[in-house]
Design an enzyme around this catalytic site. Structure first.
Site, PDB file in Angstrom:
ATOM      1  N   ASP A  58       4.172   6.938  -4.071  1.00  0.00           N
ATOM      2  CA  ASP A  58       3.535   7.010  -5.080  1.00  0.00           C
ATOM      3  C   ASP A  58       3.413   7.730  -6.305  1.00  0.00           C
ATOM      4  OD1 ASP A  58       4.340   4.468  -4.782  1.00  0.00           O
ATOM      5  OD2 ASP A  58       3.444   3.432  -5.425  1.00  0.00           O
TER       6      ASP A  58
ATOM      7  N   GLY B 254      -0.603  -3.475  -7.578  1.00  0.00           N
ATOM      8  CA  GLY B 254       0.340  -3.085  -7.650  1.00  0.00           C
ATOM      9  C   GLY B 254       1.018  -2.187  -8.550  1.00  0.00           C
TER      10      GLY B 254
ATOM     11  N   PRO C  25      -6.578  -2.760 -12.954  1.00  0.00           N
ATOM     12  CA  PRO C  25      -7.131  -3.351 -11.816  1.00  0.00           C
ATOM     13  C   PRO C  25      -6.163  -2.610 -10.326  1.00  0.00           C
ATOM     14  CG  PRO C  25      -6.283  -5.042 -13.458  1.00  0.00           C
ATOM     15  CD  PRO C  25      -5.710  -3.483 -13.588  1.00  0.00           C
TER      16      PRO C  25
ATOM     17  N   LYS D 254       2.598   1.980 -13.710  1.00  0.00           N
ATOM     18  CA  LYS D 254       3.883   1.595 -13.748  1.00  0.00           C
ATOM     19  C   LYS D 254       4.084   0.593 -13.020  1.00  0.00           C
ATOM     20  CE  LYS D 254       3.644   1.306  -8.528  1.00  0.00           C
ATOM     21  NZ  LYS D 254       3.937   0.214  -7.936  1.00  0.00           N
TER      22      LYS D 254
ATOM     23  N   GLY E  35       0.020   0.765  -9.501  1.00  0.00           N
ATOM     24  CA  GLY E  35      -0.270   2.361  -9.163  1.00  0.00           C
ATOM     25  C   GLY E  35      -1.178   2.804  -9.248  1.00  0.00           C
ATOM     26  N   GLY E  36      -1.945   2.178  -9.986  1.00  0.00           N
ATOM     27  CA  GLY E  36      -3.416   3.025 -10.425  1.00  0.00           C
ATOM     28  C   GLY E  36      -4.391   3.916  -9.338  1.00  0.00           C
ATOM     29  N   GLY E  37      -4.232   3.655  -7.764  1.00  0.00           N
ATOM     30  CA  GLY E  37      -4.597   5.123  -8.003  1.00  0.00           C
ATOM     31  C   GLY E  37      -3.685   5.944  -7.411  1.00  0.00           C
ATOM     32  N   SER E  38      -2.771   6.025  -7.174  1.00  0.00           N
ATOM     33  CA  SER E  38      -1.587   6.959  -7.372  1.00  0.00           C
ATOM     34  C   SER E  38      -1.769   7.547  -8.333  1.00  0.00           C
ATOM     35  CB  SER E  38      -0.347   6.367  -6.988  1.00  0.00           C
ATOM     36  OG  SER E  38      -0.607   6.000  -5.260  1.00  0.00           O
TER      37      SER E  38
ATOM     38  N   ALA F 222      -5.361  -2.827  -5.960  1.00  0.00           N
ATOM     39  CA  ALA F 222      -4.917  -2.898  -5.457  1.00  0.00           C
ATOM     40  C   ALA F 222      -4.337  -3.935  -6.385  1.00  0.00           C
ATOM     41  CB  ALA F 222      -5.366  -4.003  -4.243  1.00  0.00           C
TER      42      ALA F 222
END
Ligand code: C5P
Length: 317
Positions: free
Chosen positions: A135, A97, A93, A8, A99-102, A95
């Site tokens: 997120d 901004g 990527p 996002k 929201g990849g991990g979320s 960390a």
């Protein structure tokens, strides 16, 4: 079992104040974009869940939100479901901004329900997703766009945009941790402590309100592009991010000069993005940037995407 967790961008991010629980009260508009990881679940070969991360470096395996999602689902159901082997191919990527991990976490929470033949009750889905990160609900409920408030858990679905949009994303190698950006924000700006959870700014007209009403007015890609070109700084975390990573300021002005467009920062950074009237125009702008061999771009990853993916239309390197 496969999923393609999407990223996002935050079109706006307004910090309304600090909360007694240490979080910040926010108002933000999220737009889902076509930059995707690939998550695969297979029956586990060993006694425990195993996670293998490939693709872009920088994603931690220990404590990864994907593994936490599996444990949260076991704890919620009160059943010790069998182990799973998880492969996560990173294109978003970490960390950054985006929201990849979320998003990976939200996909894992969905896929694991299918893998284990269990269904979280409707009323428990939001609290469970939210317990894994601010997120996560946005991705879990698979929204194209949303207006987000609270610490990120109050979601209102927004209608999709009419027409095509291209997004050019520049991810500088700098890493910014979300907590450190918020801490720096507090240091710079000393926002009010919200004792009763009632932000002082809610009643005021804001960028968010303007943009949100545009979404409800059948927003077209033209409307959004015009908004992006003319809005005042829509991300309250920008000064804190530049204070922590001064090179971001130079990169942003260099991008604005070279592309003659507005560039915005997503979330707590450091990814910068610009919106284009079509995915193809974003690709062409990306190619021009790379051929201009800007020093400010040193080490950056660039992706040109549409809003759906799953593959970027162009990426560099
Ligand atoms: O909830 P999540 O784990 O994504 O947040 C990471 C960190 O970012 C929090 O521990 C907090 O320091 C900061 N944060 C915040 N206010 C928010 C969201 C995140 O202060 N609304």
């Amino acid at each position: 079992m496969h999923a393609r967790p999407q990223a996002k961008v935050n079109l706006t991010l307004e910090v309304l104040g600090r909360r007694p629980d240490g979080y910040h009260e926010l108002r933000s508009i999220f737009l889902r974009i076509g930059l995707c990881d690939r998550l695969t679940l297979t029956p586990g070969a060993g006694p425990r869940d195993q996670l293998v991360v490939t693709g872009l470096p920088g994603t931690p395996v220990d404590g990864n939100l994907v593994l936490r999602a599996l444990d949260a689902l076991r704890a919620h159901a009160g059943v010790d479901f069998p182990p799973l082997d998880v492969t996560l191919e990173k294109h978003i990527p970490a960390a950054a901004g985006l929201g990849g991990g979320s998003s990976d976490c939200a996909s894992a929470l969905r896929l694991a329900q299918t893998a284990w033949g269990v269904r979280v009750a409707r009323r428990d889905e939001l609290p469970l997703a939210e317990s894994l990160g601010s997120d996560v609900p946005f991705f879990y409920f698979n929204m194209a766009a949303a207006s987000v408030s609270g610490r990120g858990e109050n979601l209102s679905w927004l209608p999709a945009i009419h027409g095509e949009i291209g997004v050019l994303l520049v991810h500088p190698p700098a890493r910014l941790s979300t907590p450190s950006v918020y801490a720096r924000y507090d240091g710079l700006d000393a926002p009010p402590l919200l004792r009763h959870g009632v932000p002082a700014k809610t009643a005021e007209a804001s960028e968010e309100n303007d943009l949100e009403s545009m979404f409800w007015d059948e927003i077209t890609s033209n409307d959004l592009l015009t908004w992006a070109q003319s809005t005042d700084e829509p991300n309250d975390l920008w000064p804190a991010a530049v204070a922590l990573e001064p090179s971001l300021g130079g990169l942003r002005s260099d991008l604005e000069k070279k592309t003659r467009r507005r560039w915005l920062m997503t979330g707590s950074g450091p990814t910068l993005f610009s919106l284009y009237p079509s995915p193809q125009e974003a690709v062409e702008a990306g190619r021009r940037l790379v051929s201009a061999e800007s020093e400010a771009l040193g080490g950056a990853i660039i992706n040109a995407v549409d809003l759906t993916g799953p593959e970027p239309l162009w990426r560099y390197p």
